[in-house]
Design a protein around this motif. Sequence first.
Motif, PDB file in Angstrom:
ATOM      1  N   ARG A  99       0.813  -1.155  -0.070  1.00  0.00           N
ATOM      2  CA  ARG A  99       0.021  -0.149   0.015  1.00  0.00           C
ATOM      3  C   ARG A  99       0.969   1.328   0.103  1.00  0.00           C
ATOM      4  O   ARG A  99       0.513   2.217  -0.537  1.00  0.00           O
ATOM      5  CB  ARG A  99      -0.985   0.026   1.246  1.00  0.00           C
ATOM      6  N   ALA A 100       2.159   1.255   0.641  1.00  0.00           N
ATOM      7  CA  ALA A 100       2.983   2.409   0.730  1.00  0.00           C
ATOM      8  C   ALA A 100       3.419   2.747  -0.653  1.00  0.00           C
ATOM      9  O   ALA A 100       3.989   4.185  -0.807  1.00  0.00           O
ATOM     10  CB  ALA A 100       4.139   2.249   1.643  1.00  0.00           C
ATOM     11  N   SER A 101       3.477   1.545  -1.506  1.00  0.00           N
ATOM     12  CA  SER A 101       4.163   1.884  -2.796  1.00  0.00           C
ATOM     13  C   SER A 101       3.292   2.618  -3.689  1.00  0.00           C
ATOM     14  O   SER A 101       3.560   2.648  -4.920  1.00  0.00           O
ATOM     15  CB  SER A 101       4.549   0.309  -3.361  1.00  0.00           C
ATOM     16  N   TRP A 102       1.803   2.464  -3.543  1.00  0.00           N
ATOM     17  CA  TRP A 102       1.002   3.008  -4.366  1.00  0.00           C
ATOM     18  C   TRP A 102       1.375   4.654  -4.513  1.00  0.00           C
ATOM     19  O   TRP A 102       1.886   5.372  -3.690  1.00  0.00           O
ATOM     20  CB  TRP A 102      -0.546   3.400  -3.720  1.00  0.00           C
ATOM     21  N   ARG A 103       1.056   5.205  -5.605  1.00  0.00           N
ATOM     22  CA  ARG A 103       1.680   6.698  -6.015  1.00  0.00           C
ATOM     23  C   ARG A 103       1.305   7.632  -4.999  1.00  0.00           C
ATOM     24  O   ARG A 103       1.938   8.494  -4.738  1.00  0.00           O
ATOM     25  CB  ARG A 103       1.029   6.935  -7.636  1.00  0.00           C
ATOM     26  N   ASP A 104       0.150   7.496  -4.746  1.00  0.00           N
ATOM     27  CA  ASP A 104      -0.319   8.776  -3.426  1.00  0.00           C
ATOM     28  C   ASP A 104       0.379   8.408  -2.444  1.00  0.00           C
ATOM     29  O   ASP A 104       1.078   9.610  -2.077  1.00  0.00           O
ATOM     30  CB  ASP A 104      -1.668   8.579  -3.168  1.00  0.00           C
ATOM     31  N   ARG A 105       0.565   7.272  -1.846  1.00  0.00           N
ATOM     32  CA  ARG A 105       1.414   7.146  -0.354  1.00  0.00           C
ATOM     33  C   ARG A 105       2.831   7.409  -0.806  1.00  0.00           C
ATOM     34  O   ARG A 105       3.650   7.922   0.202  1.00  0.00           O
ATOM     35  CB  ARG A 105       0.980   5.687  -0.003  1.00  0.00           C
ATOM     36  N   TYR A 106       3.397   7.068  -1.830  1.00  0.00           N
ATOM     37  CA  TYR A 106       4.808   7.055  -2.363  1.00  0.00           C
ATOM     38  C   TYR A 106       5.169   8.542  -2.329  1.00  0.00           C
ATOM     39  O   TYR A 106       6.302   8.922  -1.527  1.00  0.00           O
ATOM     40  CB  TYR A 106       4.988   6.431  -3.609  1.00  0.00           C
ATOM     41  N   THR A 107       4.229   9.407  -2.939  1.00  0.00           N
ATOM     42  CA  THR A 107       4.566  10.848  -3.155  1.00  0.00           C
ATOM     43  C   THR A 107       4.509  11.583  -1.785  1.00  0.00           C
ATOM     44  O   THR A 107       5.367  12.277  -1.339  1.00  0.00           O
ATOM     45  CB  THR A 107       3.796  11.494  -4.217  1.00  0.00           C
ATOM     46  N   ALA A 108       3.619  11.040  -0.957  1.00  0.00           N
ATOM     47  CA  ALA A 108       3.462  11.807   0.322  1.00  0.00           C
ATOM     48  C   ALA A 108       4.690  11.256   1.208  1.00  0.00           C
ATOM     49  O   ALA A 108       5.261  12.211   1.951  1.00  0.00           O
ATOM     50  CB  ALA A 108       2.143  11.470   1.020  1.00  0.00           C
ATOM     51  N   SER A 109       5.219  10.122   1.072  1.00  0.00           N
ATOM     52  CA  SER A 109       6.218   9.516   2.096  1.00  0.00           C
ATOM     53  C   SER A 109       7.539  10.380   1.603  1.00  0.00           C
ATOM     54  O   SER A 109       8.295  10.617   2.503  1.00  0.00           O
ATOM     55  CB  SER A 109       6.250   8.076   2.022  1.00  0.00           C
ATOM     56  N   MET A 110       7.658  10.484   0.099  1.00  0.00           N
ATOM     57  CA  MET A 110       8.838  11.102  -0.128  1.00  0.00           C
ATOM     58  C   MET A 110       9.063  12.461   0.311  1.00  0.00           C
ATOM     59  O   MET A 110       9.792  13.270   0.601  1.00  0.00           O
ATOM     60  CB  MET A 110       9.011  11.038  -1.610  1.00  0.00           C
ATOM     61  N   ALA A 111       7.813  13.356   0.166  1.00  0.00           N
ATOM     62  CA  ALA A 111       7.890  14.647   0.744  1.00  0.00           C
ATOM     63  C   ALA A 111       8.275  14.746   2.370  1.00  0.00           C
ATOM     64  O   ALA A 111       8.723  15.669   2.644  1.00  0.00           O
ATOM     65  CB  ALA A 111       6.498  15.064   0.504  1.00  0.00           C
ATOM     66  N   ALA A 112       7.632  13.762   2.985  1.00  0.00           N
ATOM     67  CA  ALA A 112       8.080  13.996   4.516  1.00  0.00           C
ATOM     68  C   ALA A 112       9.302  13.406   4.761  1.00  0.00           C
ATOM     69  O   ALA A 112       9.989  14.014   5.511  1.00  0.00           O
ATOM     70  CB  ALA A 112       6.893  12.786   5.121  1.00  0.00           C
ATOM     71  N   GLN A 113       9.878  12.566   3.911  1.00  0.00           N
ATOM     72  CA  GLN A 113      11.094  12.065   4.089  1.00  0.00           C
ATOM     73  C   GLN A 113      12.047  13.326   3.691  1.00  0.00           C
ATOM     74  O   GLN A 113      13.221  13.502   4.438  1.00  0.00           O
ATOM     75  CB  GLN A 113      11.541  11.107   3.086  1.00  0.00           C
ATOM     76  N   SER A 114      11.758  14.005   2.642  1.00  0.00           N
ATOM     77  CA  SER A 114      12.652  15.028   2.270  1.00  0.00           C
ATOM     78  C   SER A 114      12.610  16.260   3.317  1.00  0.00           C
ATOM     79  O   SER A 114      13.630  16.807   3.568  1.00  0.00           O
ATOM     80  CB  SER A 114      12.254  15.845   1.015  1.00  0.00           C
ATOM     81  N   ALA A 115      11.548  16.532   3.911  1.00  0.00           N
ATOM     82  CA  ALA A 115      11.274  17.573   5.006  1.00  0.00           C
ATOM     83  C   ALA A 115      12.279  17.056   6.392  1.00  0.00           C
ATOM     84  O   ALA A 115      13.176  17.856   6.842  1.00  0.00           O
ATOM     85  CB  ALA A 115       9.933  17.702   5.468  1.00  0.00           C
ATOM     86  N   LEU A 116      12.192  15.868   6.557  1.00  0.00           N
ATOM     87  CA  LEU A 116      13.033  15.387   7.827  1.00  0.00           C
ATOM     88  C   LEU A 116      14.417  15.302   7.336  1.00  0.00           C
ATOM     89  O   LEU A 116      15.131  15.642   8.088  1.00  0.00           O
ATOM     90  CB  LEU A 116      12.567  13.909   7.908  1.00  0.00           C
TER      91      LEU A 116
END
Length: 424
Positions: A107-124
């Motif tokens: 589920r985390a690999s779906w485009r919506d979750r993937y994009t959100a996770s990458m944005a959060a990772q970038s901020a961190l």
Amino acid sequence: MGKAAATKASSQGIMTIAVIGAGIVGVSTALRLQSLGHQVTIYDRKGLAAEASAGNAGAFAFSEIIPLATPGMMRKAPKWLLDPMGPLSIPPRYALQLAPWLLRFWRASWRDRYTASMAAQSALMGLARAALERQISDTDGEFLIQRDGQLQLFEGEKQYQASLPTWEARGQAGIRYELLQNPDEIAEIQPGLSRQFTHAGYTPDWINTVDPKTWCEYLAGQFLARGGRIEVQEVKGLSADRGSVSLDLGSHRVTPDRVVLAAGAWSHQLARGLGDALPLETERGYNTTLPAGAFDLRTHVTFGSHGFVASRINGGVRIGGAVELGGLKLPPNFKRADVLLKKACRFMPELDRTGGTQWMGFRPSMPDSLPVIGASSASDAVIYAFGHGHLGLTQSAATAELVADLVMARPPEISLAALSPQRF
């Protein structure tokens, strides 16, 4: 400190804080909380830097903002099961137990979750870079830091072209990089590599420590010198009731004002006792450390399609990586370390493989590649700080600052919504 004294200290703004876990995240967090005037004790069942912080690659990988679960990755799952020596493997006897985690990973690999996770990772990661520099300055730790950049290698035009969207994402996140398109350009940065690597991406701001265990021990030494305590004690359980929290140490209990749970791959076991069932799994990482003189390594080298890296540790070379999702109980499979070393010898023909020491560590991994940083559902007096995967060293100083913000009840520098324990 007795209970009455603790209450008095708390009323004056000074709190007694227990940090569970003496790895790099726990030590960094304890040091940060101590700097704010609190009385901090670290508890660990094995002692200082005894697990993943002892033998990782030593990299502060701020450019690694891409989640492990990428769109289309689950199509590769059958191959992982069939290739026990591949860069991402699942031991067949652990596959059934892993199934619920893999469902969340999918589920985390779906485009919506993937994009959100990458944005959060970038901020961190943005916070992590700045927080590390503050930590280095505060502890006078520059002598343990290597600022040599990183090469990520590709074999042929097809691999290189496939990587371009991830480089564009890094650029949008403010990460400096240079793309190299022939072996000669690569050799100017790192000679001695096989010419089968035709393309590369170079991140000049990549940072390593000379040795992750030494770095953790150094920070712990600063913590102790400033009045902190480290106790080799297993915390057998946590309980929280009406704003108070206590640690079960077997022979007795302690009741600090706040608790930070930063016990790496073992954290979910204690969190479960507070009613939080978090999907934490274990990336078992393997490596071999070769002595000084094994190879003239001038930068951190990532062999991405093969799932391993070469990093400079105490003048020697550490060859390691890959991901084995195998939990905490299966015995180590050091054939994986052997396979990585054999590949390294092919890719680095001048590498001297003699005199190496093998190691396996447990890296705590969440399905979306983001750590858990936030309060327990049972009590705001318990803060979780775990699940960083293979980025614990990278994000340790940032995690420390975010935990301190939570303890002090002040707004954190970045949003913690994507890191919340309640996101699952």
